[in-house]
Motif scaffolding. Structure first.
Motif, PDB file in Angstrom:
ATOM      1  N   TYR A 148       0.824  -1.202   0.000  1.00  0.00           N
ATOM      2  CA  TYR A 148       0.000   0.000   0.000  1.00  0.00           C
ATOM      3  C   TYR A 148       0.865   1.262   0.000  1.00  0.00           C
ATOM      4  O   TYR A 148       0.563   2.238  -0.687  1.00  0.00           O
ATOM      5  N   SER A 217      -9.951   6.802  -4.556  1.00  0.00           N
ATOM      6  CA  SER A 217      -9.598   5.457  -4.080  1.00  0.00           C
ATOM      7  C   SER A 217      -8.490   5.479  -3.035  1.00  0.00           C
ATOM      8  O   SER A 217      -8.265   4.478  -2.348  1.00  0.00           O
ATOM      9  N   ALA A 220      -8.817   4.967   1.344  1.00  0.00           N
ATOM     10  CA  ALA A 220      -8.959   3.604   1.867  1.00  0.00           C
ATOM     11  C   ALA A 220      -7.627   2.858   1.851  1.00  0.00           C
ATOM     12  O   ALA A 220      -7.357   2.014   2.719  1.00  0.00           O
ATOM     13  N   ILE A 221      -6.779   3.171   0.869  1.00  0.00           N
ATOM     14  CA  ILE A 221      -5.478   2.502   0.776  1.00  0.00           C
ATOM     15  C   ILE A 221      -4.545   2.990   1.876  1.00  0.00           C
ATOM     16  O   ILE A 221      -3.558   2.326   2.209  1.00  0.00           O
ATOM     17  N   GLN A 223      -5.257   2.948   4.901  1.00  0.00           N
ATOM     18  CA  GLN A 223      -5.509   2.100   6.066  1.00  0.00           C
ATOM     19  C   GLN A 223      -4.635   0.853   5.961  1.00  0.00           C
ATOM     20  O   GLN A 223      -4.854   0.013   5.089  1.00  0.00           O
ATOM     21  N   HIS A 270      -8.139  -7.580  -0.773  1.00  0.00           N
ATOM     22  CA  HIS A 270      -7.510  -6.362  -1.288  1.00  0.00           C
ATOM     23  C   HIS A 270      -8.453  -5.626  -2.227  1.00  0.00           C
ATOM     24  O   HIS A 270      -8.053  -5.155  -3.297  1.00  0.00           O
ATOM     25  N   GLU A 271      -9.709  -5.531  -1.797  1.00  0.00           N
ATOM     26  CA  GLU A 271     -10.705  -4.843  -2.619  1.00  0.00           C
ATOM     27  C   GLU A 271     -10.338  -3.382  -2.858  1.00  0.00           C
ATOM     28  O   GLU A 271     -10.648  -2.799  -3.900  1.00  0.00           O
ATOM     29  N   ARG A 272      -9.654  -2.780  -1.893  1.00  0.00           N
ATOM     30  CA  ARG A 272      -9.266  -1.373  -2.046  1.00  0.00           C
ATOM     31  C   ARG A 272      -8.317  -1.186  -3.211  1.00  0.00           C
ATOM     32  O   ARG A 272      -8.373  -0.177  -3.926  1.00  0.00           O
ATOM     33  N   ILE A 275     -10.288  -1.388  -6.481  1.00  0.00           N
ATOM     34  CA  ILE A 275     -10.919  -0.104  -6.819  1.00  0.00           C
ATOM     35  C   ILE A 275      -9.910   0.814  -7.502  1.00  0.00           C
ATOM     36  O   ILE A 275     -10.207   1.447  -8.521  1.00  0.00           O
TER      37      ILE A 275
END
Length: 462
Positions: A148, A217, A220-221, A223, A270-272, A275
């Motif tokens: 990330y 996007s 959220a990444i 986090q 790893h949905e973030r 996105i």
């Protein structure tokens, strides 16, 4: 080759004497001889950031002697600076949690720290790669945290500035040609007029849409998974470790990092990143249209639209003398295809989270970083070698506009759609101008045609 003996839980193994890495890196180097794609150095440097922050926090919490923490921080700084890049030889195609690369970083930092301490290169004393460098961590939370961080840094430092460069260039050209009237086209067929500036303004707006998607996007990444350790519970870490290490990483990197509220999700899914990958694909779609439209408008120079003069950067053919091709458009559209393909890989890999861990992490970050690099470089290169040097062929635009049949649309309000269609049909079939056809059909007078069919008046609502 001179070697030294290193050990791990599986026994002994010979390692090159000049290497900082240890046994686990050497085993991975021998067991995963697959492809030529090395683990991105951006991930390696981000892992070193994690190790530095963890050492600092563990010392602060009384979990690590300060003298060992200082050695780890010093060695980690060398990794972050890039001076030890040659000591990270592992490929992307390894264990899906990134364990071997995590250990590669642990071992190199320990090996260099031990050398700084006067104990020779490598080894496990006084700094142990697991007990000290990896304290309160697991590959399962350290590697995604590094993923990330690497992605955020690449987006902020490479992609967004690159997009801005292209956007500014297109905006300048749009303003330059805002009053240059030309034929519009829909369905690849002649349509009512637009200005070349209006046509280019669409790309500026589309880039803005893509940038907004990318920027939306990113929060959220920010986090991060650090503190979840093996399965998300935080086993073997201090209760304050997760929050403190996130704060330390934020201070080190300048990124607004926070501890993920649910570490189980941070390890298992790893949905973030999916996105973000989708937003990168959106940008690729925009760039594909930009490239395709400019090469269509620049087609010719005598048997195509030939409305845009693209820079002649290099010879275009090995057999046809004097031929020049829209190579920048081709390069941009090719990289767009690659990014769209990378998005498919990221989506598939992210869908493979089984129980408490997704084990497709290396391929996810490899594809994301490749997409970011391609898009960033592509935007800058296309601006420099295509957009900045292109110009309008005003004579050709005027000729197409004069011969365009869809100017007849201006007559709809005065004589009706059906009568206007008769004029267009007659002009096309008899190879006459709209004016000639309209007067011969006695639907409008010459004076009325002059008054009603004015391309410059067809560019906005009336």
């Amino acid at each position: 080759m001179t070697t030294r003996t290193e050990t791990d839980s599986m026994g002994t193994i010979e390692v090159p004497a000049d290497a900082y890495w240890g046994a686990q890196t050497q085993r991975s180097k021998q067991n995963f001889v697959i492809g030529g794609q090395q683990m991105p150095l951006a991930v390696v440097h981000a892992l070193a950031q994690v190790k530095k922050a963890a050492a600092k926090v563990n010392a602060e919490l009384g979990e690590l002697p300060q003298e060992l923490a200082s050695l780890i921080e010093q060695a980690a700084d060398e990794v972050i600076s890039g001076t030890l890049d040659a000591h990270f030889p592992l490929v992307v195609w390894q264990t899906g949690s990134g364990t071997q690369s995590n250990m590669n970083v642990n071992e190199v930092i320990a090996g260099r720290a031990n050398e700084i301490a006067g104990q020779g290169r490598g080894g496990k004393s006084p700094v142990h790669p697991n007990d000290h460098v990896n304290r309160a961590q697991s590959s399962n939370d350290s590697f995604p945290t590094a993923m990330y961080i690497a992605v955020l840094q690449a987006v902020n430092n490479q992609l967004l500035p690159g997009m801005q460069t292209l956007r500014d260039g297109l905006h300048a050209q749009s303003q330059r040609y805002m009053d240059l009237v030309k034929t519009g086209r829909t369905h690849m067929m002649d349509a009512t007029p637009v200005t070349f500036g209006q046509e280019l303004s669409a790309f500026v707006a589309q880039l803005d849409y893509a940038r907004a998607a990318i920027e939306n996007s990113l929060p959220a990444i920010c986090q991060i998974a650090q503190g979840g350790t093996a399965v998300g519970t935080g086993l073997n870490s201090h209760p304050q470790f997760a929050e403190k290490v996130a704060a330390a990483l934020a201070a080190q990197t300048g990124l607004p990092l926070i501890s993920a509220p649910n570490k189980f999700a941070a390890l298992a899914g790893h949905e973030r990143l999916v996105i973000l990958s989708g937003a990168l694909k959106t940008l690729a779609v925009v760039l594909m249209k930009l490239a395709n439209d400019l090469r269509l408008l620049g087609s010719g120079p005598r048997a195509g639209f030939a409305e845009v003069l693209l820079p002649a950067n290099e010879p275009g053919s090995s057999i046809m003398p004097g031929k020049v091709n829209p190579t920048q458009c081709e390069a941009l559209s090719m990289l767009a295809c690659q990014v769209i393909g990378n998005d498919t890989t990221v989506s598939m890999a992210a869908s493979q989270g089984h129980l408490q861990l997704n084990v497709f992490k290396p391929v996810i970050v490899h594809n994301l970083l490749e997409s970011i690099r391609l898009l960033a470089d592509g935007c800058v290169n296309f601006q420099e070698h295509c957009v900045a040097g292109m110009s309008a062929n005003e004579q050709q635009m005027a000729a197409h506009l004069e011969n365009g049949l869809m100017l007849v649309t201006a007559l709809n309000r005065h004589i009706g759609y059906d009568n206007a269609a008769k004029i267009a049909k007659k002009a096309y079939e008899e190879n006459k101008t709209l004016r000639q056809a309209a007067i011969e059909l006695e639907l409008v007078t010459d004076e009325q045609f002059n008054q009603w069919v004015r391309p410059q008046d067809m560019l906005k609502p009336e």
